[in-house]
Design an enzyme around this catalytic site. Structure first.
Site, PDB file in Angstrom:
ATOM      1  NE  ARG A 152      -3.925  -2.093   2.219  1.00 37.32           N
ATOM      2  CZ  ARG A 152      -3.775  -2.966   3.222  1.00 37.32           C
ATOM      3  NH1 ARG A 152      -2.904  -2.723   4.185  1.00 37.32           N
ATOM      4  NH2 ARG A 152      -4.500  -4.051   3.256  1.00 37.32           N
ATOM      5  CE  LYS A 188      -1.488  13.097 -15.064  1.00 39.16           C
ATOM      6  NZ  LYS A 188      -1.989  13.373 -16.433  1.00 39.16           N
ATOM      7  CD  GLU A 246       5.368  14.875 -23.579  1.00 41.85           C
ATOM      8  OE1 GLU A 246       4.779  15.915 -23.207  1.00 41.85           O
ATOM      9  OE2 GLU A 246       4.794  13.772 -23.665  1.00 41.85           O
ATOM     10  CE  LYS A 301       4.274  16.665 -15.050  1.00 41.70           C
ATOM     11  NZ  LYS A 301       4.381  15.476 -15.903  1.00 41.70           N
ATOM     12  CD  GLU A 304      -4.852  15.204 -15.945  1.00 43.30           C
ATOM     13  OE1 GLU A 304      -3.645  14.935 -15.825  1.00 43.30           O
ATOM     14  OE2 GLU A 304      -5.553  14.762 -16.850  1.00 43.30           O
ATOM     15  NE  ARG A 356      -0.183  16.244 -13.375  1.00 46.51           N
ATOM     16  CZ  ARG A 356       0.524  15.503 -12.534  1.00 46.51           C
ATOM     17  NH1 ARG A 356       0.295  15.592 -11.244  1.00 46.51           N
ATOM     18  NH2 ARG A 356       1.468  14.685 -12.961  1.00 46.51           N
ATOM     19  CG  ASN A 397      -2.969  15.021 -20.305  1.00 50.51           C
ATOM     20  OD1 ASN A 397      -1.968  14.337 -20.187  1.00 50.51           O
ATOM     21  ND2 ASN A 397      -3.828  15.202 -19.319  1.00 50.51           N
ATOM     22  CG  HIS A 428      -0.394  13.717 -24.121  1.00 50.50           C
ATOM     23  ND1 HIS A 428       0.258  14.870 -24.510  1.00 50.50           N
ATOM     24  CD2 HIS A 428       0.522  12.994 -23.410  1.00 50.50           C
ATOM     25  CE1 HIS A 428       1.495  14.850 -24.036  1.00 50.50           C
ATOM     26  NE2 HIS A 428       1.686  13.734 -23.374  1.00 50.50           N
ATOM     27  CG  HIS A 441      -2.979   8.667 -25.061  1.00 53.70           C
ATOM     28  ND1 HIS A 441      -3.554   8.988 -23.855  1.00 53.70           N
ATOM     29  CD2 HIS A 441      -1.649   8.884 -24.900  1.00 53.70           C
ATOM     30  CE1 HIS A 441      -2.613   9.395 -23.011  1.00 53.70           C
ATOM     31  NE2 HIS A 441      -1.451   9.344 -23.629  1.00 53.70           N
ATOM     32  CG  HIS A 496       4.331   9.284 -24.993  1.00 52.09           C
ATOM     33  ND1 HIS A 496       2.948   9.193 -25.013  1.00 52.09           N
ATOM     34  CD2 HIS A 496       4.627  10.379 -24.253  1.00 52.09           C
ATOM     35  CE1 HIS A 496       2.433  10.187 -24.307  1.00 52.09           C
ATOM     36  NE2 HIS A 496       3.427  10.924 -23.824  1.00 52.09           N
TER      37      HIS A 496
END
Lengths: 380, 380
Positions: free
Chosen positions: B140, B162, B204, B246, B256, B260, B264, B267, B271, B284
């Site tokens: 955990r 993330k 990026e 960032k 997010e 935030r 993306n 993205h 994706h 990517h």
């Protein structure tokens, strides 16, 4: 529709958000006839939880045993307001693994559900822990609601945000702290609970008394027979007390850096039993019962408990048909399994032991030889 | 040993804790001869991170490409203070899955590591995301440190917590927000980075300019050739700027729920490309580059960008050898894949678009027909 005999609310305060535990009875579906003569399903289980569902998407996660009892009414009632899908998993601790979690992910992906989704855990501790972990990890975290249908999950696992699955080499090794939006504990679900599961839940109830409150132990000695006879008001009172203890502890120490570890009394010994015997063969509560006896025996060897205290603990466990003797496990094997425990720190096994009835400590301050004696006691 | 030419620290402020990003160069191992004539490994990579390792247990997670370059020196240097074990995974986005996470769990269990362990992610974004998710979910939650060795991970994925893995039907669908204890970005690692990977990282970098700062876009137009020629000081300056953007955004919106999401940009389109073409076939950053062009084209159709703006975006991407045209994907397929996106809300696709160069918005306020036009533009 019967008036609920027992209904109370508690609040759990956590870092991410506060949430209610609703303890009630008779929230399950009743069939009403509407004016046109058709029967409609009405579930106050659904009406209790609906305000805590934020988006439009709902995935109910349950198992093959619980589904026939409560799923249909709950699903029907929620469908008037939400898009409701269902994931039915096989029943048992042996399915508390990655494969089941993947089934939940797949169900979410097939439905194109997204961060708006609310997962509903309808079942016992295994369903609650797995649904919670799926909620914690799907899209990096979505909402979930706990509807615990076993005594064990009502008094313990549904509250406080511990979620997870087992690893082949250790219980609950993979998981997250992830808090539900609310917990609905309906005492009526205990009417359909097998007697063995009820006893397993009582092990956790007795645990609270042993670590927190000697007066509660006395109350239990008086009231356990009524609980075994399914007196829902008495069961509701016990659930309320246990949830209040747990809520207080979680508010102090959500991530188990201190006092929360005390809730694992009997669990380090118990996890050895569960892992060694194969998940699902000993119920979690049964393993905890035998584990609490071992922890009490070690506490006695340290001079903290009297032999009368240990006898009293055994007696209350026997009263509710719980095992007080672990299966035969080789000492070195047991120590090896203990080495995986999450409470191990700097290579040392730490155990929750009793300073007295109602007072627990987390400690590594014991002679390893005494631990070995306790472990070998039941191993011929 | 050469004096570092570039060294700077930033701080990321998050709910759980604040942590440093150290941007430096030449922290990798150098071979020194000691007085007895034997060579000893000395790694200032290790000395940079050692203060952030709390317990005695370390698991370095890396891949088959990075291991031969940096693993030995780092491991040797850490072994003087810690119990160090290694998990080497195969290299590539196609291995960013549950099976790799299970290899990390297994390594932790075999070593009997516990909550004291610190995981070290030595590699690019895939290693960082997976190691972070394993750290978030083992027992955990345990500590981890990011040592990003690609430009893409240095400017973006290693910062902000993330973590996650891909689902067969969608990128990064399973994961957690889980912050590292520190990030060590060593520009010298870029010397061994394949040119195609360097370009992917620059996608990026360009993204930050497009969504945040038109002046930075001008700076990039001047300095990208030096970055392509591996001028580490210029690269370090760019990494610093991106990490500062960032860190500012993460401090405002860690989970997010707002600003935030702007990170993306490109993205959602990207994706679709990555998922459709099979993970690992398009890098990517390459998919993000083509996706940013599509997002810019839609922004132009909405009258927010001029055709000159779109040409300028394409020119800067072409300058660093990035693709500006997506592969042919059927429009309905693309829309279906977009429906899985984490930014979908109440069933509506939301996209990050540009109001102008340097200013982004998250919006669903566009005619679906315009989106279809953009998607079909590159599909014969």
């Amino acid at each position: 529709m019967a008036t609920p005999l027992f209904h109370t609310n508690l609040t759990v305060k956590t870092q991410s958000h506060d949430y209610p535990i609703v303890i009630t009875e008779n929230s399950n579906a009743s069939r009403l006839n509407n004016s046109s003569g058709n029967s409609t399903e009405k579930s106050s289980m659904a009406s209790q939880i609906a305000p805590y569902i934020i988006g439009r998407q709902v995935l109910i996660v349950t198992n093959e045993t619980v589904a026939p009892l409560y799923l249909n009414a709950l699903q029907k009632a929620l469908e008037s307001q939400f898009t409701v899908k269902v994931c039915v998993l096989p029943d048992g601790e042996q399915y508390k693994n990655q494969s089941s979690i993947n089934q939940i992910y797949d169900a979410l992906m097939v439905e194109h559900f997204n961060r708006d989704v609310t997962l509903i855990a309808l079942g016992g501790g295994v369903i609650g822990d797995m649904t919670g972990f799926a909620a914690a990890s799907f899209m990096r975290g979505v909402n979930f609601i706990q509807i615990p249908t076993t005594l064990l999950s009502q008094v313990d696992s549904s509250v406080g945000g511990k979620t997870g699955i087992n690893h082949a080499q250790g219980k609950n090794m993979i998981g997250a702290f992830w808090q539900p939006q609310m917990v609905l504990a309906d005492m009526s679900t205990l009417k359909t609970l097998p007697a063995r599961e009820l006893s397993a839940g009582l092990a956790e109830v007795i645990k609270y008394a042993l670590i927190m409150d000697a007066d509660f132990l006395t109350w239990l000695e008086d009231n356990l027979p009524a609980m075994m006879a399914l007196d829902l008001a008495v069961l509701g009172e016990a659930v309320k007390r246990c949830c209040q203890y747990k809520a207080d502890i979680v508010a102090q120490d959500e991530r188990e850096s201190g006092v929360r570890a005390l809730l694992n009394f009997g669990h380090t010994f118990g996890h050895v039993i569960e892992t060694h015997e194969g998940y699902g063969n000993w119920l979690h509560g049964e393993a905890v019962a035998a584990g609490m006896v071992q922890a009490a025996e070690l506490s006695q060897k340290l001079g903290w408990l009297t032999s009368e205290d240990v006898v009293r603990i055994k007696r209350v466990l026997v009263l509710v048909n719980l095992p007080i003797t672990p299966p035969a496990i080789d000492v070195q094997t047991a120590l090896g399994l203990m080495g995986h425990d999450k409470k191990v720190k700097h290579g040392q096994i730490r155990l929750i032991l009793l300073k007295s009835l109602g007072e627990a400590v987390l400690t590594n301050d014991f002679d390893a030889e005494l631990l070995t004696q306790v472990l070998s006691q039941h191993h011929s």
